[in-house]
Design a protein around this motif. Structure first.
Motif, PDB file in Angstrom:
ATOM      1  N   SER A   5       0.837  -1.208   0.000  1.00  0.00           N
ATOM      2  CA  SER A   5       0.000   0.000   0.000  1.00  0.00           C
ATOM      3  C   SER A   5       0.869   1.253   0.000  1.00  0.00           C
ATOM      4  O   SER A   5       0.622   2.185  -0.777  1.00  0.00           O
ATOM      5  CB  SER A   5      -0.938   0.005   1.202  1.00  0.00           C
ATOM      6  N   LYS A  21      -5.869  -5.619   6.619  1.00  0.00           N
ATOM      7  CA  LYS A  21      -5.643  -6.842   5.848  1.00  0.00           C
ATOM      8  C   LYS A  21      -5.076  -6.505   4.475  1.00  0.00           C
ATOM      9  O   LYS A  21      -5.415  -5.493   3.884  1.00  0.00           O
ATOM     10  CB  LYS A  21      -6.957  -7.603   5.657  1.00  0.00           C
ATOM     11  N   VAL A  35     -10.657  -3.961   8.115  1.00  0.00           N
ATOM     12  CA  VAL A  35     -10.612  -3.993   6.646  1.00  0.00           C
ATOM     13  C   VAL A  35      -9.273  -3.469   6.142  1.00  0.00           C
ATOM     14  O   VAL A  35      -8.628  -4.080   5.296  1.00  0.00           O
ATOM     15  CB  VAL A  35     -11.779  -3.170   6.045  1.00  0.00           C
ATOM     16  N   PHE A  36      -8.830  -2.334   6.689  1.00  0.00           N
ATOM     17  CA  PHE A  36      -7.591  -1.722   6.210  1.00  0.00           C
ATOM     18  C   PHE A  36      -6.343  -2.379   6.804  1.00  0.00           C
ATOM     19  O   PHE A  36      -5.237  -2.102   6.370  1.00  0.00           O
ATOM     20  CB  PHE A  36      -7.601  -0.208   6.464  1.00  0.00           C
ATOM     21  N   LYS A  47     -10.094  -2.556  -0.413  1.00  0.00           N
ATOM     22  CA  LYS A  47     -10.388  -2.043   0.922  1.00  0.00           C
ATOM     23  C   LYS A  47     -11.432  -0.932   0.897  1.00  0.00           C
ATOM     24  O   LYS A  47     -12.073  -0.654   1.900  1.00  0.00           O
ATOM     25  CB  LYS A  47      -9.103  -1.542   1.577  1.00  0.00           C
TER      26      LYS A  47
END
Length: 190
Positions: free
Chosen positions: A66, A94, A91-92, A99
């Motif tokens: 990311s 993983k 969520v963020f 996302k």
């Protein structure tokens, strides 16, 4: 008395995590833009760095896909999560899937996503990036600040999310951080 750690010892990482886990952190999501769209990741290693000029820092892992995707844009936004945003953090936190599917957001002044419902946000341009062990230290020059929502922040303590009431049953009165950030004699903090 504490123990002096030596690199290469198998128990160093576990002991390090155990000891540093006793330092309560807020949970943020650092967002940015990439060639393929919005990108972001959960980040606990975030801090205010300088008041004049206004600088912040965060520390992504050197292997973070990311961060690698958003770095070329030269800007990012730090979203301070609210206590009711544990699912957003998960969520963020993983790797993989989109996302941003199902997460409402608007662009910050630099174009990085501001997630709906956050306590506040800090929009930045990259000032410097330094290698530090298995992480980078990314310093951002603050170019925009969001409004502050009347909500408690999402905290992480001893390997799990924690409510402020769990940390101090007497409640939180605030004011201390405001005093530290505006205290004119910061050189006396040592």
């Amino acid at each position: 008395m504490g123990t002096r750690l030596q690199r290469g010892q198998p128990e160093v990482a576990a002991r390090y995590r155990s000891v540093l886990g006793h330092f309560c952190t807020g949970v943020t999501v650092v967002t940015g833009t990439s060639a393929t769209g919005p990108v972001g990741f959960a980040c606990q290693a975030f801090a205010a760095l300088s008041l004049d000029p206004p600088l912040v820092l965060f520390c992504p892992q050197r292997t973070s896909r990311s961060w690698a995707a958003m770095a070329p844009a030269g800007s990012f936004c730090v979203n301070v999560l609210a206590e009711d945003q544990r699912e957003v953090s998960a969520v963020f936190g993983k790797a993989g899937a989109d996302k941003f599917a199902g997460v409402a957001w608007t662009p910050s002044p630099t174009g990085a996503p501001v997630l709906d419902g956050v306590v506040t946000w800090v929009d930045c341009e990259v000032f410097a990036v330094h290698d530090a062990g298995d992480h980078h230290v990314v310093i951002g020059s603050v170019v925009g600040l969001g409004p502050v929502r009347d909500a408690r922040p999402l905290l992480f303590y001893r390997g799990r999310y924690a409510a402020q009431a769990e940390l101090d049953p007497r409640g939180w009165s605030g004011g201390v951080l405001d005093t530290l950030l505006t205290w004119q004699r910061q050189s006396e903090w040592s």
